[in-house]
Write a protein that holds these residues in place. Structure first.
Motif, PDB file in Angstrom:
ATOM      1  N   ASN A 107       9.527  -6.984   4.457  1.00 12.33           N
ATOM      2  CA  ASN A 107       8.486  -7.634   3.648  1.00 12.33           C
ATOM      3  C   ASN A 107       8.333  -6.929   2.296  1.00 12.33           C
ATOM      4  N   SER A 108       9.454  -6.448   1.766  1.00 14.24           N
ATOM      5  CA  SER A 108       9.376  -5.743   0.482  1.00 14.24           C
ATOM      6  C   SER A 108      10.721  -5.796  -0.212  1.00 14.24           C
ATOM      7  N   LYS A 142       1.582  -7.674   9.109  1.00 14.64           N
ATOM      8  CA  LYS A 142       0.149  -7.623   8.807  1.00 14.64           C
ATOM      9  C   LYS A 142      -0.554  -8.967   8.651  1.00 14.64           C
ATOM     10  N   ILE A 181       0.840  -1.203   0.000  1.00 16.13           N
ATOM     11  CA  ILE A 181       0.000   0.000   0.000  1.00 16.13           C
ATOM     12  C   ILE A 181       0.880   1.260   0.000  1.00 16.13           C
ATOM     13  N   ASP A 226      12.088   2.189   5.343  1.00 11.69           N
ATOM     14  CA  ASP A 226      11.579   0.807   5.300  1.00 11.69           C
ATOM     15  C   ASP A 226      12.772  -0.114   5.549  1.00 11.69           C
ATOM     16  N   TYR A 254      -2.574  -9.439  15.786  1.00 11.48           N
ATOM     17  CA  TYR A 254      -2.496  -8.374  14.781  1.00 11.48           C
ATOM     18  C   TYR A 254      -3.586  -7.324  15.019  1.00 11.48           C
ATOM     19  N   ASN A 300       6.867  -5.127  17.068  1.00 15.04           N
ATOM     20  CA  ASN A 300       7.076  -4.345  15.840  1.00 15.04           C
ATOM     21  C   ASN A 300       5.994  -3.271  15.671  1.00 15.04           C
TER      22      ASN A 300
HETATM   23  N1  LIG Z   1      -2.883  -5.183   2.999  1.00 16.11           N
HETATM   24  C1  LIG Z   1      -3.952  -5.244   3.760  1.00 16.11           C
HETATM   25  O1  LIG Z   1      -4.863  -6.036   3.501  1.00 16.11           O
HETATM   26  C2  LIG Z   1      -4.109  -4.304   4.936  1.00 16.11           C
HETATM   27  C3  LIG Z   1      -5.378  -4.120   5.495  1.00 16.11           C
HETATM   28  C4  LIG Z   1      -5.516  -3.266   6.590  1.00 16.11           C
HETATM   29  C5  LIG Z   1      -4.401  -2.623   7.107  1.00 16.11           C
HETATM   30  N2  LIG Z   1      -3.175  -2.832   6.558  1.00 16.11           N
HETATM   31  C6  LIG Z   1      -2.024  -2.149   7.147  1.00 16.11           C
HETATM   32  O2  LIG Z   1      -1.437  -1.306   6.180  1.00 16.11           O
HETATM   33  C7  LIG Z   1      -0.027  -1.222   6.371  1.00 16.11           C
HETATM   34  C8  LIG Z   1       0.671  -1.548   5.072  1.00 16.11           C
HETATM   35  O3  LIG Z   1       0.256  -2.834   4.639  1.00 16.11           O
HETATM   36  P1  LIG Z   1       0.815  -3.517   3.317  1.00 16.11           P
HETATM   37  O4  LIG Z   1      -0.243  -4.434   2.831  1.00 16.11           O
HETATM   38  O5  LIG Z   1       1.364  -2.497   2.419  1.00 16.11           O
HETATM   39  O6  LIG Z   1       1.985  -4.397   3.937  1.00 16.11           O
HETATM   40  P2  LIG Z   1       3.478  -4.642   3.417  1.00 16.11           P
HETATM   41  O7  LIG Z   1       4.038  -5.731   4.268  1.00 16.11           O
HETATM   42  O8  LIG Z   1       3.501  -4.807   1.959  1.00 16.11           O
HETATM   43  O9  LIG Z   1       4.180  -3.256   3.786  1.00 16.11           O
HETATM   44  C9  LIG Z   1       4.672  -2.964   5.062  1.00 16.11           C
HETATM   45  C10 LIG Z   1       6.075  -2.443   4.891  1.00 16.11           C
HETATM   46  O10 LIG Z   1       6.599  -2.090   6.181  1.00 16.11           O
HETATM   47  C11 LIG Z   1       7.946  -2.552   6.255  1.00 16.11           C
HETATM   48  N3  LIG Z   1       8.242  -2.714   7.696  1.00 16.11           N
HETATM   49  C12 LIG Z   1       7.645  -3.563   8.580  1.00 16.11           C
HETATM   50  N4  LIG Z   1       8.151  -3.367   9.815  1.00 16.11           N
HETATM   51  C13 LIG Z   1       9.068  -2.372   9.710  1.00 16.11           C
HETATM   52  C14 LIG Z   1       9.919  -1.714  10.631  1.00 16.11           C
HETATM   53  N5  LIG Z   1       9.934  -2.027  11.934  1.00 16.11           N
HETATM   54  N6  LIG Z   1      10.734  -0.728  10.182  1.00 16.11           N
HETATM   55  C15 LIG Z   1      10.732  -0.371   8.858  1.00 16.11           C
HETATM   56  N7  LIG Z   1       9.948  -0.965   7.945  1.00 16.11           N
HETATM   57  C16 LIG Z   1       9.126  -1.951   8.369  1.00 16.11           C
HETATM   58  C17 LIG Z   1       7.999  -3.812   5.420  1.00 16.11           C
HETATM   59  O11 LIG Z   1       9.291  -4.103   4.941  1.00 16.11           O
HETATM   60  C18 LIG Z   1       7.023  -3.463   4.279  1.00 16.11           C
HETATM   61  O12 LIG Z   1       7.707  -2.847   3.204  1.00 16.11           O
HETATM   62  C19 LIG Z   1       0.300  -2.186   7.518  1.00 16.11           C
HETATM   63  O13 LIG Z   1       0.403  -1.450   8.696  1.00 16.11           O
HETATM   64  C20 LIG Z   1      -0.906  -3.102   7.538  1.00 16.11           C
HETATM   65  O14 LIG Z   1      -1.124  -3.643   8.820  1.00 16.11           O
HETATM   66  C21 LIG Z   1      -3.013  -3.640   5.480  1.00 16.11           C
END
Ligand SMILES: NC(=O)c1ccc[n+]([C@@H]2O[C@H](COP(=O)([O-])OP(=O)(O)OC[C@H]3O[C@@H](n4cnc5c(N)ncnc54)[C@H](O)[C@@H]3O)[C@@H](O)[C@H]2O)c1
Length: 329
Positions: A35-36, A84, A12, A31, A148, A99
């Protein structure tokens, strides 16, 4: 504005960076790539033809975060970074609490110290638990019985309390429903590491032949065809929701649902995918998955009224763009 985007290399976050850059804002991404992928940063540059500054840091690290705030004058932050996966959080609760909660505390403390007064937080529809649908922002939270969901409800509370104690600190809490799809260029999209936890990347990976068949968890829910109903939202609509939430942020704490307000069943989504993309997807019905609720969709009237934001893209665009991304990988 100059915006710090944590988790900006993720699914996102990367789409939100595109929306911010295209609207003329400057972006700094922090970042840790847990997870990317680094390539995503270059893809954002390729789509927008704009530069971005990238820090590969863990946003729980107070020293690194302080350095970042010393190096840049931020006008605001969008905090996407976090773990997530609901199922994984049950097996790794401490990793999830550590985290997701510590990152929110470290970043909000830095914001208050450096007078960065706009904070946009990624929350989730999971905080509604099994309230009656449609979910409305004023409902009492009933985060699902998984760590979560608890981390999201706790982070919301932490930010609300911080804003109460520091009236200049304004917070927008965005509760996302089910983001799917990809940027129309096909350059960025959902690219999970390992076996996908979410439905759409699972479908696209079956379509690509990476996975054998889709498992549909339960067909005995009280829904149109017995399969679970969710409010799918195109990730670019969600990204644009962040832009308006940031640009229109007023003093105080504001909570918004970001969804379409429409419920779609697993089989409806699957059939739309097969029809629009002209691909057959093998699937089997298996037992319900513990912790899944039957129906989730948003009441989206608050975001419409206060932010003048509504999702513009429909299911067909969601399945088309999701496949367009996967097939080009
Ligand atoms: N995708 C969904 O369905 C969804 C739904 C509701 C809420 N969210 C929330 O939206 C946010 C983004 O979700 P997403 O789907 O893009 O997930 P994603 O895992 O693709 O992106 C999260 C990013 O955060 C980075 N990250 C994690 N912990 C970190 C840390 N301690 N320091 C630096 N970087 C860190 C990861 O490397 C990753 O690039 C999250 O907080 C997630 O909980 C996602």
């Amino acid at each position: 504005m100059n915006i710090l985007v944590t988790g900006g290399a993720g699914y996102i976050g990367s789409h939100a960076c595109v929306a911010l850059l295209e609207a003329g804002h400057d972006v700094v991404i922090a970042d840790n790539l847990s997870n990317s992928r680094r390539e995503t940063i270059d893809k954002i540059r390729e789509i927008t033809k704009k530069d971005i500054i990238f820090y590969e840091i863990d946003v729980k690290d107070t020293n690194k975060v302080e350095q970042l705030f010393n190096n840049h004058n931020f006008d605001g932050i969008i905090h996407f970074a976090g773990f997530k996966a609901v199922g994984e959080s049950v097996n790794k609760p401490l990793e999830y609490y550590y985290n997701n909660i510590v990152s929110t505390i470290v970043l909000s403390k830095a914001c208050i110290k450096y007078k960065v007064n706009k904070f946009i937080f990624s929350s989730s529809a999971t905080v509604y638990g099994d309230n009656e649908v449609p979910f409305v922002e004023t409902m009492d939270l009933m985060p699902a019985t998984n760590p979560y969901g608890q981390t999201k409800a706790m982070s919301e509370k932490i930010l609300m309390d911080a804003a109460k104690a520091h009236p200049d600190f304004s917070v927008s809490i965005l509760r996302y429903f089910n983001p799917v799809g990809a940027h129309e260029s096909g350059l960025i999209g959902e690219f999970p590491k390992g076996i996908p936890n979410n439905l759409m990347p699972y479908i696209t990976q079956v379509a690509k032949g990476k996975l054998n068949k889709l498992q549909v968890f339960g067909n005995d829910y009280p829904t149109i065809d017995g399969t679970g109903v969710r409010d799918y939202i195109h990730v670019m609509d969600l990204a644009e929701g962040h832009l308006v939430a940031l640009e229109k942020l007023r003093p105080g704490v504001h909570v918004y649902n970001l969804g379409t307000g429409q419920g779609t069943s697993v089989l409806q989504l699957l059939n739309t995918f097969m029809e629009v993309n002209d691909i057959d997807i093998a699937y089997e019905i298996v037992a319900r998955r513990p912790g899944d609720i039957p129906i989730s969709y948003a009441d989206v009237s608050k975001a419409k009224k206060e932010l003048a934001w509504t999702a513009k893209r429909g299911l067909k665009e969601m399945v088309r763009d999701a496949w367009n991304f996967e097939k080009n990988l």
